[in-house]
Design a protein around this motif. Structure first.
Motif, PDB file in Angstrom:
ATOM      1  N   GLN A  20       0.830  -1.232  -0.103  1.00 36.40           N
ATOM      2  CA  GLN A  20       0.047  -0.122   0.041  1.00 36.40           C
ATOM      3  C   GLN A  20       1.010   1.241   0.023  1.00 36.40           C
ATOM      4  OE1 GLN A  20      -0.518  -2.012   2.854  1.00 36.40           O
ATOM      5  NE2 GLN A  20      -2.174  -3.379   1.798  1.00 36.40           N
ATOM      6  N   GLU A  21       0.319   2.298  -0.428  1.00 37.56           N
ATOM      7  CA  GLU A  21       1.339   3.602  -0.383  1.00 37.56           C
ATOM      8  C   GLU A  21       0.986   3.918   1.288  1.00 37.56           C
ATOM      9  OE1 GLU A  21       2.641   5.264  -2.607  1.00 37.56           O
ATOM     10  OE2 GLU A  21       1.813   4.027  -4.271  1.00 37.56           O
ATOM     11  N   GLU A  22       1.767   4.776   1.496  1.00 42.08           N
ATOM     12  CA  GLU A  22       1.937   5.191   3.158  1.00 42.08           C
ATOM     13  C   GLU A  22       0.633   5.486   3.760  1.00 42.08           C
ATOM     14  OE1 GLU A  22       5.193   7.647   4.042  1.00 42.08           O
ATOM     15  OE2 GLU A  22       6.898   6.279   3.351  1.00 42.08           O
ATOM     16  N   ASP A  23      -0.125   6.138   3.216  1.00 42.71           N
ATOM     17  CA  ASP A  23      -1.384   6.647   3.671  1.00 42.71           C
ATOM     18  C   ASP A  23      -2.370   5.579   3.982  1.00 42.71           C
ATOM     19  OD1 ASP A  23      -0.481   9.195   3.760  1.00 42.71           O
ATOM     20  OD2 ASP A  23      -1.557   9.788   1.993  1.00 42.71           O
ATOM     21  N   ASP A  24      -2.159   4.778   2.935  1.00 38.92           N
ATOM     22  CA  ASP A  24      -3.217   3.260   3.034  1.00 38.92           C
ATOM     23  C   ASP A  24      -2.537   2.441   4.035  1.00 38.92           C
ATOM     24  OD1 ASP A  24      -4.940   4.246   1.163  1.00 38.92           O
ATOM     25  OD2 ASP A  24      -3.731   3.246  -0.555  1.00 38.92           O
ATOM     26  N   GLN A  25      -1.330   2.391   4.127  1.00 37.27           N
ATOM     27  CA  GLN A  25      -0.666   1.541   5.262  1.00 37.27           C
ATOM     28  C   GLN A  25      -1.124   2.124   6.652  1.00 37.27           C
ATOM     29  OE1 GLN A  25       3.488   1.949   4.060  1.00 37.27           O
ATOM     30  NE2 GLN A  25       3.433   0.224   2.426  1.00 37.27           N
ATOM     31  N   ASP A  26      -1.008   3.444   6.798  1.00 37.63           N
ATOM     32  CA  ASP A  26      -1.368   3.749   8.109  1.00 37.63           C
ATOM     33  C   ASP A  26      -2.892   3.727   8.390  1.00 37.63           C
ATOM     34  OD1 ASP A  26       1.216   5.087   8.620  1.00 37.63           O
ATOM     35  OD2 ASP A  26       0.811   6.826   7.694  1.00 37.63           O
ATOM     36  N   ALA A  48     -14.301  -5.639   0.607  1.00 39.76           N
ATOM     37  CA  ALA A  48     -14.890  -4.284   0.942  1.00 39.76           C
ATOM     38  C   ALA A  48     -13.516  -3.478   1.438  1.00 39.76           C
ATOM     39  CB  ALA A  48     -15.470  -4.583   2.284  1.00 39.76           C
ATOM     40  N   ASN A  49     -13.628  -2.097   1.463  1.00 39.30           N
ATOM     41  CA  ASN A  49     -12.595  -1.267   2.194  1.00 39.30           C
ATOM     42  C   ASN A  49     -12.451  -1.345   3.741  1.00 39.30           C
ATOM     43  OD1 ASN A  49     -12.380   0.041  -0.333  1.00 39.30           O
ATOM     44  ND2 ASN A  49     -13.842   1.417   0.089  1.00 39.30           N
ATOM     45  N   ILE A  50     -11.162  -1.427   4.086  1.00 35.68           N
ATOM     46  CA  ILE A  50     -10.934  -1.693   5.582  1.00 35.68           C
ATOM     47  C   ILE A  50     -11.455  -0.703   6.362  1.00 35.68           C
ATOM     48  CG2 ILE A  50      -8.631  -0.529   5.210  1.00 35.68           C
ATOM     49  CD1 ILE A  50      -9.365  -3.878   7.197  1.00 35.68           C
ATOM     50  N   SER A  51     -11.883  -1.085   7.505  1.00 36.38           N
ATOM     51  CA  SER A  51     -12.278  -0.195   8.513  1.00 36.38           C
ATOM     52  C   SER A  51     -12.552  -1.132   9.836  1.00 36.38           C
ATOM     53  CB  SER A  51     -13.900   0.460   8.282  1.00 36.38           C
ATOM     54  OG  SER A  51     -14.962  -0.729   8.267  1.00 36.38           O
ATOM     55  N   SER A  52     -12.225  -0.420  10.938  1.00 42.59           N
ATOM     56  CA  SER A  52     -12.389  -1.245  12.351  1.00 42.59           C
ATOM     57  C   SER A  52     -13.721  -1.668  12.394  1.00 42.59           C
ATOM     58  CB  SER A  52     -11.879  -0.226  13.217  1.00 42.59           C
ATOM     59  OG  SER A  52     -12.786   1.000  13.700  1.00 42.59           O
ATOM     60  N   GLU A  53     -14.669  -0.874  12.143  1.00 39.97           N
ATOM     61  CA  GLU A  53     -16.178  -1.267  12.089  1.00 39.97           C
ATOM     62  C   GLU A  53     -16.369  -2.521  11.598  1.00 39.97           C
ATOM     63  OE1 GLU A  53     -15.578   3.065  13.310  1.00 39.97           O
ATOM     64  OE2 GLU A  53     -15.056   1.744  11.451  1.00 39.97           O
ATOM     65  N   PHE A  84       1.935  -3.920  20.311  1.00 42.21           N
ATOM     66  CA  PHE A  84       1.472  -4.554  19.249  1.00 42.21           C
ATOM     67  C   PHE A  84       1.320  -3.742  18.124  1.00 42.21           C
ATOM     68  CE2 PHE A  84      -2.785  -4.728  16.883  1.00 42.21           C
ATOM     69  CZ  PHE A  84      -2.692  -5.949  16.362  1.00 42.21           C
ATOM     70  N   LYS A  85       0.949  -2.268  18.076  1.00 44.36           N
ATOM     71  CA  LYS A  85       0.957  -1.311  17.079  1.00 44.36           C
ATOM     72  C   LYS A  85       2.360  -1.121  16.667  1.00 44.36           C
ATOM     73  CE  LYS A  85      -0.604   3.724  16.247  1.00 44.36           C
ATOM     74  NZ  LYS A  85      -1.356   4.537  16.621  1.00 44.36           N
ATOM     75  N   SER A  86       3.221  -0.880  17.349  1.00 43.39           N
ATOM     76  CA  SER A  86       4.656  -0.899  17.106  1.00 43.39           C
ATOM     77  C   SER A  86       5.185  -1.836  16.183  1.00 43.39           C
ATOM     78  CB  SER A  86       5.536  -0.502  18.294  1.00 43.39           C
ATOM     79  OG  SER A  86       6.906  -0.522  17.886  1.00 43.39           O
ATOM     80  N   LEU A  87       4.943  -3.063  16.671  1.00 40.45           N
ATOM     81  CA  LEU A  87       5.169  -4.302  15.850  1.00 40.45           C
ATOM     82  C   LEU A  87       4.634  -4.350  14.498  1.00 40.45           C
ATOM     83  CD1 LEU A  87       6.899  -6.844  15.803  1.00 40.45           C
ATOM     84  CD2 LEU A  87       5.098  -7.905  16.830  1.00 40.45           C
ATOM     85  N   GLU A 106       6.145  -4.086  10.364  1.00 41.59           N
ATOM     86  CA  GLU A 106       5.980  -4.951   9.454  1.00 41.59           C
ATOM     87  C   GLU A 106       5.240  -4.612   8.221  1.00 41.59           C
ATOM     88  OE1 GLU A 106       7.310  -7.975   9.492  1.00 41.59           O
ATOM     89  OE2 GLU A 106       8.108  -7.440  11.412  1.00 41.59           O
ATOM     90  N   LEU A 107       4.300  -3.505   8.470  1.00 38.59           N
ATOM     91  CA  LEU A 107       3.193  -3.087   7.477  1.00 38.59           C
ATOM     92  C   LEU A 107       3.512  -1.696   6.676  1.00 38.59           C
ATOM     93  CD1 LEU A 107      -0.018  -4.622   8.860  1.00 38.59           C
ATOM     94  CD2 LEU A 107       1.615  -5.739   7.125  1.00 38.59           C
ATOM     95  N   VAL A 108       4.186  -0.755   7.564  1.00 34.48           N
ATOM     96  CA  VAL A 108       4.422   0.439   7.033  1.00 34.48           C
ATOM     97  C   VAL A 108       5.822   0.672   6.419  1.00 34.48           C
ATOM     98  CG1 VAL A 108       4.265   3.128   7.570  1.00 34.48           C
ATOM     99  CG2 VAL A 108       2.673   1.513   8.667  1.00 34.48           C
ATOM    100  N   THR A 109       5.673   1.256   5.249  1.00 35.63           N
ATOM    101  CA  THR A 109       7.262   1.037   4.685  1.00 35.63           C
ATOM    102  C   THR A 109       8.080   2.033   5.227  1.00 35.63           C
ATOM    103  OG1 THR A 109       6.002   0.998   2.389  1.00 35.63           O
ATOM    104  CG2 THR A 109       8.215   1.641   2.277  1.00 35.63           C
TER     105      THR A 109
END
Length: 275
Positions: A104-110, A152-157, A245-248, A252-255
């Motif tokens: 993903q681009e960085e915005d999508d990764q975030d 579907a687009n990702i969302s927490s809900e 968990f967030k840091s890990l 792994e996922l954010v470039t």
């Protein structure tokens, strides 16, 4: 203009031509990676190899058969690869074919990380069991096909609603592919390692199993304890606090955050559980 200048221009044109061809091939490989087209390409390579060998060894009948297969193969390729060709043309029309590639681009990764962290925090506090696997370089199309397609687009809900107990999609794994929730209720391969703690359930074994055969990152929320765990490369990081968990996950996922995880966040599944 001198002959030398023409030669230089001609050489530069050849180099640019070769680079463009290789770039197009690279983009095509990215396009079909993780799809059944990869296996079909292997079959085509075998046919070409058999044709080459039969020509050189004088196997006339086999060479004739392979020649006819290759002659009519162009039409067959169009039919077999119709979904991939259509997707390539759609991306070309949208101007995405020559865009920068990546998970993903960085915005999508975030956005992906934030959605997963928020959903995981909500489910962990309420002890809602969850299994979320994020595709990276290794394609997971075979496992996506075992579930119910969502696209579907990702969302927490959305993630929370999928794992609410006693709903049709809560049993199984969610697979996220390029910032899209590709499917839910997917079956993942269970790890057969004899070193896994007996207190770990099916979710943890499935998360370890998929991490052994792909480079995916998989998140587990325990239904019994509410603990958060993460698997990658055959390793299980257990009992993670939300910040760790967030840091890990970001590592792994954010470039831009491709750094080695801190020792506080790193736990081998053979070791003790934190919390």
């Amino acid at each position: 203009m001198s002959i030398g200048n023409f030669n230089i221009l001609g050489s530069l044109a050849d180099i640019v031509d070769i680079l463009l061809v290789w770039y197009v091939i690279y983009k095509l490989i990215n396009l079909i990676r993780g799809t059944k087209a990869v296996q079909l390409l292997k079959g085509i390579f075998v046919i070409l190899l058999v044709k080459f060998i039969s020509d050189n060894l004088g196997f006339n009948t086999l060479s004739w058969i392979m020649g006819n297969i290759i002659t009519w193969g162009f039409l067959a390729i169009i039919i077999i690869f119709q979904p991939e060709l259509r997707r390539a043309l759609e991306q070309l029309g949208r101007g995405k074919f020559f865009s920068r590639s990546g998970i993903q681009e960085e915005d999508d990764q975030d956005k992906l990380v934030e959605a997963i962290v928020k959903a995981t925090d909500y489910m962990a506090k309420r002890r809602i069991g969850a299994l979320i696997s994020i595709e990276r370089e290794t394609g997971m199309s075979d496992y996506i096909e075992t579930g119910i397609p969502l696209n579907a687009n990702i969302s927490s809900e959305l993630l929370i609603n999928i794992f609410i107990p006693n709903t049709p999609l809560h049993d199984g794994a969610v697979i996220i592919q390029k910032n899209i929730v590709a499917a839910a209720a997917c079956y993942l391969p269970l790890s057969e390692s004899p070193f896994i703690s007996k207190e770990l359930g099916t979710r943890h074994r499935a998360a370890l199993g998929i991490s052994e055969v792909t480079d995916s990152v998989t998140v587990i929320v325990s239904e019994e304890t509410g603990n958060i765990s993460l698997t990658k490369n055959g390793e299980l990081h257990r009992g993670l606090q939300l910040d760790a968990f967030k840091s890990l996950l970001e590592n792994e996922l954010v470039t831009r955050n491709k750094t080695k995880p801190t020792s506080s966040a790193r736990w081998n599944w053979r070791g003790k559980r934190n919390g």
